[in-house]
Design an enzyme around this catalytic site. Structure first.
Site, PDB file in Angstrom:
ATOM      1  N   MET A  13       1.864  -3.289  13.322  1.00  0.00           N
ATOM      2  CA  MET A  13       3.285  -3.335  12.978  1.00  0.00           C
ATOM      3  C   MET A  13       3.679  -4.781  12.708  1.00  0.00           C
ATOM      4  O   MET A  13       3.348  -5.672  13.497  1.00  0.00           O
ATOM      5  CB  MET A  13       4.138  -2.771  14.118  1.00  0.00           C
ATOM      6  CG  MET A  13       3.901  -1.304  14.386  1.00  0.00           C
ATOM      7  SD  MET A  13       4.971  -0.666  15.686  1.00  0.00           S
ATOM      8  CE  MET A  13       4.258  -1.445  17.134  1.00  0.00           C
ATOM      9  N   VAL A  14       4.394  -4.994  11.629  1.00  0.00           N
ATOM     10  CA  VAL A  14       4.836  -6.329  11.250  1.00  0.00           C
ATOM     11  C   VAL A  14       5.698  -6.918  12.365  1.00  0.00           C
ATOM     12  O   VAL A  14       6.620  -6.275  12.859  1.00  0.00           O
ATOM     13  CB  VAL A  14       5.619  -6.279   9.918  1.00  0.00           C
ATOM     14  CG1 VAL A  14       6.181  -7.650   9.564  1.00  0.00           C
ATOM     15  CG2 VAL A  14       4.734  -5.756   8.806  1.00  0.00           C
ATOM     16  N   CYS A 117       0.139  -1.719   2.242  1.00  0.00           N
ATOM     17  CA  CYS A 117       1.404  -2.420   2.078  1.00  0.00           C
ATOM     18  C   CYS A 117       1.784  -2.512   0.602  1.00  0.00           C
ATOM     19  O   CYS A 117       0.984  -2.931  -0.232  1.00  0.00           O
ATOM     20  CB  CYS A 117       1.325  -3.815   2.681  1.00  0.00           C
ATOM     21  SG  CYS A 117       2.886  -4.707   2.601  1.00  0.00           S
ATOM     22  N   LYS A 158      -6.437   0.577   6.227  1.00  0.00           N
ATOM     23  CA  LYS A 158      -5.113   1.140   6.393  1.00  0.00           C
ATOM     24  C   LYS A 158      -4.624   1.540   5.004  1.00  0.00           C
ATOM     25  O   LYS A 158      -4.615   0.727   4.078  1.00  0.00           O
ATOM     26  CB  LYS A 158      -4.140   0.132   6.989  1.00  0.00           C
ATOM     27  CG  LYS A 158      -2.710   0.647   7.009  1.00  0.00           C
ATOM     28  CD  LYS A 158      -1.717  -0.484   7.163  1.00  0.00           C
ATOM     29  CE  LYS A 158      -0.346   0.043   6.911  1.00  0.00           C
ATOM     30  NZ  LYS A 158       0.614  -1.030   6.696  1.00  0.00           N
TER      31      LYS A 158
END
Length: 165
Positions: A13-14, A117, A158
């Protein structure tokens, strides 16, 4: 009747996958924890240091900025998420992170290549979802990581539906 869930993981998580939250997740029963995404070009410039008087290992930039911290409590349960656009820079970064002569030294159990992303500043550099959409480049990068790392260190990717975060 509720279905029993398997062991939980703390996904990347950012701005949240830092050491304190990862340790909390492990205390609460997570089997694996993921670091925040670390950009390969930055990691390739970092130096590994052990914080004096502790079991904390840090990878710091020449400016002093800490890119990643880990400690003994995470040993064997930490996956590092890597942001990369190409095999060459990904390998330089992983070579800073994992010592081929002592791959278990810091207990990193996996490298997770971010191919999900869709943020413009990520994709315009060929990373994240842009890497996912370029099959040949993605395959070269994953293959290079897999060939460099010992088999006991997992390589994963991811991905997200339609290039989400």
């Amino acid at each position: 009747m509720q279905a029993s869930a398997g062991p939980a993981s703390l996904a990347p998580m950012v701005r949240l996958g830092t050491l304190p939250l990862r340790l909390l997740a492990l205390e609460r029963g997570a089997a694996l924890v993921y670091s925040e995404e670390i950009v390969d070009a930055k990691l390739a410039q970092a130096c590994r240091t052990v914080r004096p008087g502790s079991d904390t290992v840090e990878w710091r930039l020449p400016s002093g900025e800490v890119l990643l911290s880990t400690c003994a409590a995470e040993h064997g349960r930490l996956v590092v998420q890597l942001g990369s656009a190409c095999a060459e820079t990904a390998l330089k970064a992983v070579a800073v992170l994992i010592d081929p002569a002592a791959p278990d030294r810091d207990g990193i159990t996996g490298i997770d290549l971010n191919m999900g992303c869709a943020k413009r500043n990520t994709t315009e550099h060929g990373a994240g979802f842009a890497l996912f959409t370029d099959r040949a480049r993605a395959e070269r990068t994953v293959r290079a990581l897999r060939d460099f790392l010992p088999a006991r260190i997992a390589v994963s990717c991811k991905v997200a539906a339609r290039g989400g975060h």
